[in-house]
Design a protein around this motif. Structure first.
Motif, PDB file in Angstrom:
ATOM      1  N   VAL A 106       0.832  -1.205   0.000  1.00  0.00           N
ATOM      2  CA  VAL A 106       0.000   0.000   0.000  1.00  0.00           C
ATOM      3  C   VAL A 106       0.869   1.258   0.000  1.00  0.00           C
ATOM      4  CG1 VAL A 106      -1.586   1.364   1.442  1.00  0.00           C
ATOM      5  CG2 VAL A 106      -1.998  -1.083   1.085  1.00  0.00           C
TER       6      VAL A 106
ATOM      7  N   ARG B 137      -8.715   7.891  -4.025  1.00  0.00           N
ATOM      8  CA  ARG B 137      -9.472   6.894  -3.266  1.00  0.00           C
ATOM      9  C   ARG B 137      -8.547   5.706  -2.998  1.00  0.00           C
ATOM     10  NH1 ARG B 137     -15.450   5.130  -5.051  1.00  0.00           N
ATOM     11  NH2 ARG B 137     -15.824   7.299  -4.468  1.00  0.00           N
ATOM     12  N   ALA B 138      -8.595   5.221  -1.772  1.00  0.00           N
ATOM     13  CA  ALA B 138      -7.720   4.119  -1.359  1.00  0.00           C
ATOM     14  C   ALA B 138      -6.249   4.449  -1.624  1.00  0.00           C
ATOM     15  CB  ALA B 138      -8.104   2.816  -2.055  1.00  0.00           C
ATOM     16  N   GLY B 139      -5.920   5.713  -1.429  1.00  0.00           N
ATOM     17  CA  GLY B 139      -4.525   6.128  -1.557  1.00  0.00           C
ATOM     18  C   GLY B 139      -4.016   6.205  -2.974  1.00  0.00           C
ATOM     19  N   ARG B 140      -4.908   6.217  -3.952  1.00  0.00           N
ATOM     20  CA  ARG B 140      -4.482   6.277  -5.352  1.00  0.00           C
ATOM     21  C   ARG B 140      -5.255   7.353  -6.091  1.00  0.00           C
ATOM     22  NH1 ARG B 140      -2.761   1.518  -7.626  1.00  0.00           N
ATOM     23  NH2 ARG B 140      -2.478   2.792  -9.484  1.00  0.00           N
ATOM     24  N   TYR B 141      -4.512   8.077  -6.967  1.00  0.00           N
ATOM     25  CA  TYR B 141      -5.211   9.021  -7.840  1.00  0.00           C
ATOM     26  C   TYR B 141      -6.156   8.257  -8.766  1.00  0.00           C
ATOM     27  CZ  TYR B 141      -1.670  12.668  -6.858  1.00  0.00           C
ATOM     28  OH  TYR B 141      -0.850  13.587  -6.266  1.00  0.00           O
TER      29      TYR B 141
END
Lengths: 439, 95
Positions: free
Chosen positions: A304, A420-424
């Motif tokens: 992650v 979202r969820a640490g992703r662009y």
């Protein structure tokens, strides 16, 4: 026919193919990126054929965003704000996929896609920590030598916290750069003593014979960088903003120490091992917990954190805002780090263990023996950037609101989709969406 | 596994992991988990890990970033669609 437009300059490119540097000059000249590439690289290159070549490095350290209007025109920029100013909504802006070289025809249709590969060999699955440490040492030296060879006239500045990661780079970099200067960050409000990081950095520089400049800022000066960090760092999440503030102060000090007419300096950072070795933890300040981490196993957490490098621009973007290119030596050995045995990740002193196998006693014992500190936290919980922000009411909600305002976002829900969820939000510029399997 | 069963497991995980009271009148399988503050950006990662471990599917970026993937019902629908090919293959193999 739909058009392709590029808004503003690309991110600074400073990448490595395992032998030589692929930098701004090559990228601006339209040279294709090498098939094997590590380090920050992202650009949209107009080609003589009318096509446009897009690329982003495998970790996504370099950023490239795009949007499409109702007429099918494609627009590209290194920062979302450049696209917002061109009339696009943040919610309609996506990142180009990392690790790809994409060629678009003049009408925006997809001509070709290829995947970037690791710059060098990866250690064997059965390799020991000692073998991987030796591999990392070799890659770090090769990378630093390549940077020094590519930019013999540019002064090199090393961001030195006095921790294990940046100190390791200091030990190695002084051998490759004849004009190396360390930069030490500190919050220097009236009456405050120098931080433990500052004292360690001073001592190490004296021992290594490396000159050091001080990036001293008052708390108010630190806070004044917020808008720059939110825009150039492309993130509102507190942890990344707080890191970005430190980098902004360092970048400003470097920019001010450079003479007009000098070739632009190179900034060398010691970032990335914290993600690669899962060396993060939540922090408590005044009873509230900050920098929370997902409750998943350590291998998943590393995945992650490494994936999250794709999202946020606190290093390359923030330094780039001050006209500085960033060399990230640890990017040259990411696959070696990822090949470390899971048992190492479970060790409390995993970073010491690995660094011992990279530089051993070349790094003074007092660096190994120091407790880990973060510039965000400081050494007494009242001196870091976290406290500086929270004490002024600049919490996660404030940062989110300010990021929204700077990007013309009316409804903050657009932010939930943008990251979202640490992703662009990521998609192929032709409108088809990439998947993890494609990566 | 049908969509309803997937939603049931997701709801159970969400309530337990994010400490949502059984009698919370605002919580439902159709509530927007992010906008209503039930799940934050870190929580999404925990949900994705749960989904992969429980249902054996990886959520692709386009589904993750879709409006549908913001409610338990929407997530269940996405997971069911991703599982469908595998279920179909299993049926063919069994026959």
């Amino acid at each position: 026919m739909p058009r392709i437009e590029l808004f503003g300059e690309s991110d600074p490119v400073l990448a490595w193919d395992g032998t030589a540097i692929y930098g701004d000059e090559a990228a601006l000249a339209g040279e294709p990126p090498p098939a094997r590439l590590e380090g920050s690289a992202a650009a949209a290159q107009p080609l003589a054929s009318g096509q446009v070549r897009l690329f982003r490095d495998r970790l996504g350290l370099g950023k490239l965003f795009w949007a499409k209007n109702a007429g099918g025109d494609l627009a590209f920029a290194s920062q979302p704000l450049k696209l917002v100013r061109a009339g696009y909504d943040l919610g309609d802006i996506a990142a180009a996929p990392r690790g790809r070289v994409i060629t678009l025809d003049a009408d925006g249709s997809l001509a070709s896609v290829s995947a970037l590969k690791p710059a060098g060999p990866t250690p064997a699955v059965s390799a020991s920590v000692a073998q991987i440490g030796a591999h990392i040492r070799e890659a770090l030296d090769a990378y630093l030598a390549a940077v020094a060879t590519a930019y013999p006239d540019r002064r090199a500045y090393l961001c030195l916290s006095g921790g294990l990661d940046s100190s390791t780079i200091a030990v190695l970099a002084r051998r490759h750069f004849s004009a190396l200067t360390a930069v030490s960050f500190d919050i220097a409000d009236a009456g405050r003593a120098p931080s433990a990081d500052r004292l360690a950095a001073e001592r190490l520089c004296a021992d290594l014979g490396v000159p050091m400049i001080e990036a001293n800022v008052t708390t108010e000066e630190l806070i004044s960088y917020l808008d720059t960090v939110l825009v150039a760092g492309i993130d509102w999440r507190d942890f990344n903003v707080h890191c970005g503030l430190v980098n902004a102060a360092i970048a400003d000090a470097i920019a001010q120490s450079s003479s007009e007419g000098d070739p632009p300096p190179i900034v060398i950072t010691g970032d990335l091992p914290n993600e690669l070795l899962v060396d993060y933890q939540p922090e408590v300040y005044k009873g509230a917990t900050y920098y929370g981490l997902p409750r998943v196993d350590v291998a998943k957490l590393r995945s992650v954190l490494v994936d999250g490098l794709d999202t946020c621009h606190r290093e390359v973007g923030v330094f780039g805002a001050f006209g500085l290119s960033v060399a990230q030596p640890y990017a040259a050995c990411v696959d070696a780090y990822l090949s470390l045995p899971a048992s190492l990740l479970a060790e409390q002193d995993r970073k010491d263990h690995l660094v011992t196998n990279i530089v051993g006693s070349e790094l003074p014992a007092y660096i190994y023996e120091r407790p880990k500190l973060r510039a965000q936290i400081g050494d007494t919980h009242d001196k870091g950037t976290l406290a500086a922000c929270i004490d002024r009411g600049i919490d996660g909600s404030w940062l989110r609101g300010r990021f929204s305002a700077l990007h013309g976002v009316g409804e903050e829900r657009a932010l939930d989709r943008f990251i979202r969820a640490g992703r662009y939000q990521t998609a192929m510029p032709t409108g088809t969406t990439t998947t993890e399997e494609d990566q | 596994m049908n969509t309803s069963n997937i939603a049931l497991k997701l709801e159970s995980f969400t309530r337990k992991s994010f400490q949502i009271a059984d009698d919370d009148p605002d919580f439902s399988r159709s509530v927007h988990l992010f906008e209503e503050g039930y799940v934050d950006s870190i929580g999404v990662i925990e949900m994705l890990t749960f989904i992969t471990e429980t249902f054996g599917v990886q959520i692709p970026d386009d589904a993750l970033q879709s409006d549908g993937f913001a409610t338990i019902d929407g997530m269940a629908q996405v997971i069911a669609e991703l599982m469908a090919p595998a279920d179909a293959k299993a049926a063919v193999t069994a026959s």
